[in-house]
Design a protein around this motif. Structure first.
Motif, PDB file in Angstrom:
ATOM      1  N   SER A 177      37.825  31.128 -35.566  1.00  0.00           N
ATOM      2  CA  SER A 177      36.542  30.546 -35.166  1.00  0.00           C
ATOM      3  C   SER A 177      36.682  29.266 -34.350  1.00  0.00           C
ATOM      4  O   SER A 177      35.727  28.823 -33.720  1.00  0.00           O
ATOM      5  N   GLY A 178      37.855  28.658 -34.398  1.00  0.00           N
ATOM      6  CA  GLY A 178      38.047  27.399 -33.687  1.00  0.00           C
ATOM      7  C   GLY A 178      37.479  26.198 -34.403  1.00  0.00           C
ATOM      8  O   GLY A 178      37.406  25.105 -33.834  1.00  0.00           O
ATOM      9  N   LEU A 179      37.095  26.355 -35.669  1.00  0.00           N
ATOM     10  CA  LEU A 179      36.491  25.261 -36.426  1.00  0.00           C
ATOM     11  C   LEU A 179      37.510  24.415 -37.180  1.00  0.00           C
ATOM     12  O   LEU A 179      37.204  23.312 -37.616  1.00  0.00           O
ATOM     13  N   GLU A 180      38.728  24.915 -37.356  1.00  0.00           N
ATOM     14  CA  GLU A 180      39.750  24.152 -38.077  1.00  0.00           C
ATOM     15  C   GLU A 180      40.129  22.891 -37.292  1.00  0.00           C
ATOM     16  O   GLU A 180      40.333  22.942 -36.085  1.00  0.00           O
ATOM     17  N   THR A 181      40.229  21.778 -37.994  1.00  0.00           N
ATOM     18  CA  THR A 181      40.689  20.530 -37.403  1.00  0.00           C
ATOM     19  C   THR A 181      42.154  20.309 -37.794  1.00  0.00           C
ATOM     20  O   THR A 181      42.654  20.960 -38.726  1.00  0.00           O
ATOM     21  N   PRO A 182      42.861  19.396 -37.131  1.00  0.00           N
ATOM     22  CA  PRO A 182      44.251  19.121 -37.523  1.00  0.00           C
ATOM     23  C   PRO A 182      44.394  18.722 -38.989  1.00  0.00           C
ATOM     24  O   PRO A 182      45.347  19.131 -39.653  1.00  0.00           O
ATOM     25  N   ALA A 183      43.442  17.929 -39.498  1.00  0.00           N
ATOM     26  CA  ALA A 183      43.514  17.515 -40.902  1.00  0.00           C
ATOM     27  C   ALA A 183      43.396  18.724 -41.824  1.00  0.00           C
ATOM     28  O   ALA A 183      44.128  18.846 -42.817  1.00  0.00           O
ATOM     29  N   VAL A 184      42.482  19.610 -41.513  1.00  0.00           N
ATOM     30  CA  VAL A 184      42.314  20.825 -42.313  1.00  0.00           C
ATOM     31  C   VAL A 184      43.576  21.678 -42.243  1.00  0.00           C
ATOM     32  O   VAL A 184      44.048  22.210 -43.261  1.00  0.00           O
ATOM     33  N   GLN A 185      44.151  21.805 -41.075  1.00  0.00           N
ATOM     34  CA  GLN A 185      45.352  22.627 -40.916  1.00  0.00           C
ATOM     35  C   GLN A 185      46.521  22.078 -41.720  1.00  0.00           C
ATOM     36  O   GLN A 185      47.305  22.850 -42.294  1.00  0.00           O
ATOM     37  N   ARG A 186      46.628  20.753 -41.820  1.00  0.00           N
ATOM     38  CA  ARG A 186      47.713  20.161 -42.611  1.00  0.00           C
ATOM     39  C   ARG A 186      47.555  20.502 -44.098  1.00  0.00           C
ATOM     40  O   ARG A 186      48.537  20.819 -44.782  1.00  0.00           O
ATOM     41  N   VAL A 187      46.328  20.424 -44.585  1.00  0.00           N
ATOM     42  CA  VAL A 187      46.092  20.735 -46.005  1.00  0.00           C
ATOM     43  C   VAL A 187      46.353  22.213 -46.273  1.00  0.00           C
ATOM     44  O   VAL A 187      46.987  22.582 -47.271  1.00  0.00           O
ATOM     45  N   LEU A 188      45.882  23.073 -45.403  1.00  0.00           N
ATOM     46  CA  LEU A 188      46.085  24.507 -45.591  1.00  0.00           C
ATOM     47  C   LEU A 188      47.572  24.864 -45.577  1.00  0.00           C
ATOM     48  O   LEU A 188      48.024  25.708 -46.364  1.00  0.00           O
TER      49      LEU A 188
END
Length: 289
Positions: A225-236
């Motif tokens: 969706s393109g909604l992930e941010t860098p901060a979210v990607q690090r946690v995931l």
């Protein structure tokens, strides 16, 4: 005799993936998708008043002390006007607002349910939900949270609006933990045709039957969706490293993760909000004479 006050509680809803469905009007507009109805939500206390007013409070993380954050809520005032009533409303929640926890829907459902009891309006639950849903769609604060919050469980919604088909599974008995980095302005996303087209294209082709597949569908959706941010990607990525089911909160810049080890994995990234799966929807908590 009219009570002095009525308090109602409505659980919130973490959406894992969704697709907008445009209808002929706000009642038939909504979304399909999947999420988790959570044990945390919004408590609304209503009292008779000559003019409607709203006070919004968030419980501080330190000791649960209510902190006033707003004295306005256009969606709530609009919903009360639609019912033709004037009410003084105070809402309280523990989770951050506009962070993907479905709190706008929860506030509407809790407030309208309490108002219905306070003024003995005699409205059935479906009619209350219809007003809440149409208000959400009109103000672009949500599309499917009201439908989900009518009950508990892990939900899969296959039709838009409050009368759409909803499958509820009660298969989450461990904690759901979340970390939030801030809000995503929901109206900007829901009102952007290019962003909504990308969201629609990322919608999973299958309907998850287990919570494991639910999280897999959520991850496929957020990545596409393109909604992930860098901060979210690090946690995931950290959750993946520890084999913790996790996904992005929709719509909020945050992550929710499932299991007894989720808190420890999320702890380095910020304040942790721990909750469970709700087993029921909106309900009256207290009536004061």
């Amino acid at each position: 005799m009219t009570p002095a006050s009525v308090t109602a509680f409505c659980p919130g809803h973490i959406s894992g993936y969704f697709r907008r469905v445009d209808g002929r009007n706000p009642a038939t507009t909504g979304s399909v998708g999947a999420g988790i109805v959570i044990s945390e939500g919004v408590t609304a206390t209503v009292r008779p008043a000559e003019r409607s007013s709203v006070v919004v409070r968030v419980l501080s993380s330190g000791g649960g002390v209510p902190v006033e954050v707003s004295r306005s809520s256009p969606p709530l005032i609009s919903a009360l006007e639609k019912l033709g009533v004037t009410i003084a409303v105070e809402t309280a929640c523990r989770l951050p607002i506009s962070a993907g926890f479905g709190l706008s829907a929860a506030a509407l459902l809790a407030t309208l349910t309490a108002t219905n009891r306070l003024l003995d309006l005699g409205l059935p639950a479906d009619e209350i939900a219809e007003v809440a849903h149409e208000t959400e769609v009109t103000f672009r604060t949500g599309l499917g949270d009201v439908a989900a919050c009518q009950g508990g469980g892990r939900v899969v919604r296959t039709g838009p609006g409050i009368h759409g088909t909803i499958f509820r599974s009660f298969d989450l008995d461990a904690p759901v933990c979340a970390v939030s980095f801030g809000p995503i302005h929901t109206p900007d996303v829901l009102g952007s045709p290019p962003q909504m087209a990308r969201v629609a294209a990322a919608f999973p082709a299958r309907q998850p039957e287990t919570f494991t597949d639910f999280f897999a569908c959520c991850r496929e959706f957020s990545a596409g969706s393109g909604l992930e941010t860098p901060a979210v990607q690090r946690v995931l990525a950290e959750c993946d490293r520890h084999h913790i089911p996790a996904a992005m909160t929709m719509l909020g810049e945050g992550v929710f993760a499932y299991g007894n080890q989720a808190r420890d994995v999320l702890r380095p990234f910020g304040e942790i909000y721990e909750m469970g799966m709700a087993d029921a929807g909106v309900r009256i908590m207290e009536v004061t004479a």
